[in-house]
Design a protein around this motif. Structure first.
Motif, PDB file in Angstrom:
ATOM      1  N   UNK A 288      -8.018  13.704   9.484  1.00 56.04           N
ATOM      2  CA  UNK A 288      -7.598  12.817   8.982  1.00 56.04           C
ATOM      3  C   UNK A 288      -6.527  12.472  10.195  1.00 56.04           C
ATOM      4  N   UNK A 289      -6.670  10.957  10.725  1.00 57.18           N
ATOM      5  CA  UNK A 289      -5.772  10.680  11.675  1.00 57.18           C
ATOM      6  C   UNK A 289      -4.630   9.896  10.840  1.00 57.18           C
ATOM      7  N   UNK A 290      -4.934   9.300   9.667  1.00 56.11           N
ATOM      8  CA  UNK A 290      -3.981   8.477   8.887  1.00 56.11           C
ATOM      9  C   UNK A 290      -3.521   7.416   9.625  1.00 56.11           C
ATOM     10  N   UNK A 291      -4.504   6.467   9.973  1.00 56.79           N
ATOM     11  CA  UNK A 291      -4.170   5.248  10.402  1.00 56.79           C
ATOM     12  C   UNK A 291      -3.974   4.303   9.293  1.00 56.79           C
ATOM     13  N   UNK A 292      -3.257   3.051   9.506  1.00 59.71           N
ATOM     14  CA  UNK A 292      -3.187   1.927   8.520  1.00 59.71           C
ATOM     15  C   UNK A 292      -4.030   0.800   8.605  1.00 59.71           C
ATOM     16  N   UNK A 293      -4.869   0.565   7.606  1.00 56.75           N
ATOM     17  CA  UNK A 293      -5.580  -0.579   7.552  1.00 56.75           C
ATOM     18  C   UNK A 293      -4.966  -1.629   6.507  1.00 56.75           C
ATOM     19  N   UNK A 294      -4.431  -2.819   6.994  1.00 55.24           N
ATOM     20  CA  UNK A 294      -3.941  -3.746   6.153  1.00 55.24           C
ATOM     21  C   UNK A 294      -4.799  -5.029   6.002  1.00 55.24           C
ATOM     22  N   UNK A 295      -4.363  -5.677   4.934  1.00 52.12           N
ATOM     23  CA  UNK A 295      -5.102  -7.044   4.563  1.00 52.12           C
ATOM     24  C   UNK A 295      -4.166  -7.992   5.387  1.00 52.12           C
ATOM     25  N   UNK A 296      -4.701  -9.344   5.430  1.00 48.22           N
ATOM     26  CA  UNK A 296      -4.188 -10.314   6.338  1.00 48.22           C
ATOM     27  C   UNK A 296      -2.787 -10.645   5.971  1.00 48.22           C
ATOM     28  N   UNK A 297      -2.402 -10.510   4.990  1.00 44.26           N
ATOM     29  CA  UNK A 297      -0.981 -10.551   4.454  1.00 44.26           C
ATOM     30  C   UNK A 297       0.069  -9.509   4.663  1.00 44.26           C
ATOM     31  N   UNK A 298      -0.666  -8.233   5.056  1.00 43.11           N
ATOM     32  CA  UNK A 298       0.431  -7.042   5.420  1.00 43.11           C
ATOM     33  C   UNK A 298      -0.041  -6.076   4.368  1.00 43.11           C
ATOM     34  N   UNK A 299      -0.599  -6.300   3.168  1.00 40.29           N
ATOM     35  CA  UNK A 299      -0.533  -5.217   2.160  1.00 40.29           C
ATOM     36  C   UNK A 299      -1.393  -4.141   2.771  1.00 40.29           C
ATOM     37  N   UNK A 300      -1.047  -3.110   2.478  1.00 41.64           N
ATOM     38  CA  UNK A 300      -1.964  -1.738   2.807  1.00 41.64           C
ATOM     39  C   UNK A 300      -3.070  -1.578   2.038  1.00 41.64           C
ATOM     40  N   UNK A 301      -4.327  -1.629   2.605  1.00 42.16           N
ATOM     41  CA  UNK A 301      -5.756  -1.667   1.883  1.00 42.16           C
ATOM     42  C   UNK A 301      -6.130   0.168   1.742  1.00 42.16           C
ATOM     43  N   UNK A 302      -5.791   0.744   3.054  1.00 38.58           N
ATOM     44  CA  UNK A 302      -6.064   2.127   2.940  1.00 38.58           C
ATOM     45  C   UNK A 302      -5.474   2.818   4.057  1.00 38.58           C
ATOM     46  N   UNK A 303      -5.495   4.148   4.021  1.00 35.92           N
ATOM     47  CA  UNK A 303      -5.290   5.066   5.272  1.00 35.92           C
ATOM     48  C   UNK A 303      -6.867   5.061   5.720  1.00 35.92           C
ATOM     49  N   UNK A 304      -6.889   5.142   7.184  1.00 35.36           N
ATOM     50  CA  UNK A 304      -8.388   5.271   7.763  1.00 35.36           C
ATOM     51  C   UNK A 304      -8.329   6.028   9.168  1.00 35.36           C
ATOM     52  N   UNK A 305      -9.413   6.385   9.750  1.00 35.60           N
ATOM     53  CA  UNK A 305      -9.721   6.880  10.715  1.00 35.60           C
ATOM     54  C   UNK A 305      -9.311   6.067  11.888  1.00 35.60           C
ATOM     55  N   UNK A 306      -8.854   6.658  12.840  1.00 40.23           N
ATOM     56  CA  UNK A 306      -8.511   5.688  14.077  1.00 40.23           C
ATOM     57  C   UNK A 306      -9.525   4.951  14.820  1.00 40.23           C
ATOM     58  N   UNK A 307     -10.794   5.666  14.814  1.00 41.79           N
ATOM     59  CA  UNK A 307     -12.048   5.153  15.287  1.00 41.79           C
ATOM     60  C   UNK A 307     -12.385   4.048  14.392  1.00 41.79           C
TER      61      UNK A 307
END
Length: 550
Positions: A288-307
């Motif tokens: 788990x790298x615990x990177x952040x993937x956001x929607x266009x408006x900045x809402x957090x979609x999920x925690x994701x792998x850095x790659x």
């Protein structure tokens, strides 16, 4: 009075005969084959059944192997009705005769100290076919045996035939090993090992390191042109890695199959062997790298792998907002957003530790729902499968795999889906075709070196298989060298497929998925599962998709 010449001649002849007899007796004594139990009566044999004794014996073995960086290695197991049981005994021996017999069937697990020793790349584990034993240890206990060395490589380098441990012992040590089938096939899972079993197991490991040392001495003498060295001399062991590194973790038979691959490069003629099982490996980086993937408006979609996050950036589908922690914002509207506990689960950061004991050392991915079943699920149920991938330390992973077998046996009985056995292999080896291929490869690689009689025998094997040919041509040889020897067994029934089919028709696949999750929770009692992890995760996720009209 002068002694007649005839008497002098008789006396000289008698003296010569006596001298020859004495010399012959001395030679026979030197060349006499000795019994291993008599020769190695100095062995210090230690039976290991507890964690405390394991730590003590491993520490002592390490101390005694500091100079030589090698130890004799062997394994024993029980075979019931043609089916191999998990490795029951691991034997390790130092050159000076300190032997550890580790009873894995009693300990039920490979303790940390022993695991670290077996996986230590700086210490050679020498024996006959140690790499094969390593495969069994990996399959049964997830142990990654490293730096194995088959002493037959060194024997061949010194001009000896390979052979088994008994043959090498007889030729090089002039020692006969106890290789009776009664002891080799005895009950290695017995409550108490007999004295003969202990002796047999310890001697096998010790003989391996003795032969290794003797062969290393010969190689060192040839390379250094010094005939005054012994295998205890420091120069031998300081150069041992130069001699042995090319053989580390190389199966003895591997190099004998390379020649044909160099000659036969036609892609269409390659033989497809059965697919190998996925190998369990310890992670060298966090899951788990615990990177952040956001929607266009900045809402957090999920925690994701850095790659995964950088993949969107590199494709021009997202902007890099921050590097630490990695934050990526999509340029397009995603198919869905986080809804309910199901969605919030994917927004939570995950810890890189064992979910059972919280250990952070050498964790391994664990599929709570085994892949042999999940791979047969419909695509919609295989999406977001990370929910059922957790981290376990090596010991917990091993224990979990052992307990999974009980669940598989239950499913086999309930679904009339027999587990794979020796009589129901998915692939069948054609022994007649294998004989033809072997003959062709022998002719192809060593035709000019074969005796005329042997060459004729091999050619007859080929011509009997190919009755339309009057002689063996190079074209025929190439064809026979690549003849398929493995065919699919049409009677084979996949256990996983029958289980999935049974649940699909009677209970639904969500039920099978939930039963595996409940099995994991009940048997491993994990205390550190991710928050919002749910037995009914997929059911809840599919309900959300249904409500969204997906």
């Amino acid at each position: 009075m002068e002694i007649p010449t005839s008497y002098k001649l008789c006396a000289a002849t008698a003296a010569l005969a006596v001298g020859c007899t004495v010399s012959y007796i001395a030679y026979k004594r030197r060349r006499r084959v000795r019994n291993a139990s008599d020769l190695f009566n100095y062995l210090n044999v230690n039976i290991v059944t507890t964690e405390e004794s394991c730590d003590f014996v491993v520490t002592e073995l390490r101390r005694r192997c500091q100079k030589h960086r090698a130890m004799g290695f062997d394994c024993e197991w029980v075979t019931n009705n043609g089916k191999r049981q998990p490795v029951a005994l691991v034997q390790l021996s130092s050159l000076d005769g300190y032997c550890g017999l580790f009873r894995l069937n009693t300990m039920k697990t490979v303790h940390k100290s022993l695991r670290e020793l077996l996986e230590d790349e700086s210490i050679y584990k020498v024996g006959v076919a140690p790499k094969d034993d390593g495969k069994y240890l990996h399959h049964d206990y997830s142990v990654e045996l490293r730096s194995t060395l088959d002493i037959r490589h060194l024997a061949e380098a010194c001009g000896f035939e390979g052979g088994g441990l008994g043959t090498l012992s007889s030729v090089l040590l002039r020692t006969v090993l106890d290789k009776s089938w009664r002891i080799r096939c005895s009950d290695w899972e017995a409550e108490e090992l007999s004295e003969r079993q202990k002796q047999y197991a310890a001697i096998d490991a010790h003989v391996a390191i003795k032969i290794f040392a003797l062969l290393l001495e010969r190689i060192d003498k040839e390379k250094s042109n010094s005939w005054a060295l012994s295998y205890n001399s420091s120069s031998v062991w300081t150069r041992s890695y130069d001699y042995c590194s090319k053989y580390a973790d190389v199966g003895y038979k591997t190099k004998h199959t390379i020649k044909l691959k160099d000659h036969a490069k036609e892609k269409d003629s390659k033989i497809k062997e059965p697919t190998k099982r996925y190998k369990l490996t310890k992670r060298t980086r966090p899951l788990y790298n615990n990177g952040y993937l956001e929607a266009p408006d900045g809402e957090l979609l999920c925690i994701c792998d850095n790659r995964k996050g950088m993949w969107f950036v590199n494709k021009g589908l997202a902007d890099l907002i921050k590097e630490d922690p990695l934050t990526v914002r999509l340029k397009f509207e995603p198919a869905g957003r986080a809804v309910g506990d199901v969605g919030r689960y994917y927004q939570l950061e995950k810890e890189n530790k064992c979910v059972v004991c919280a250990s952070t050392n050498s964790c391994i991915r664990k599929n709570v729902v085994p892949r042999e079943y999940r791979k047969l699920f419909p695509e919609i149920m295989k999406e977001h499968s990370s929910h059922d991938v957790v981290l376990l330390c090596a010991d917990c992973h091993q224990l979990s795999n052992m307990r999974d077998q009980n669940m598989r046996v239950f499913l086999a009985e309930q679904c009339n889906a027999p587990l794979p056995s020796d009589s129901r292999f998915r692939f069948i080896e054609d022994m007649a075709a294998k004989k033809v291929r072997s003959a062709a490869r022998a002719l192809y690689n060593a035709n000019d070196k074969l005796p005329e009689v042997r060459r004729k025998e091999l050619e007859d094997i080929l011509l009997q298989h190919y009755p339309d040919h009057d002689e063996v041509t190079m074209e025929l040889l190439k064809k026979a060298c690549n003849i398929p020897v493995v065919t699919e067994n049409t009677d084979y029934e996949s256990h996983g497929l029958k289980v999935v089919d049974y649940y699909f028709k009677r209970h639904g696949l969500l039920k099978l998925e939930q039963e595996w999750r409940e099995h994991f929770l009940k048997n491993m009692k994990p205390k550190y599962m991710p928050a919002l992890w749910s037995v009914k995760h997929n059911e809840e996720r599919l309900r959300v998709k249904w409500d969204e009209g997906a």
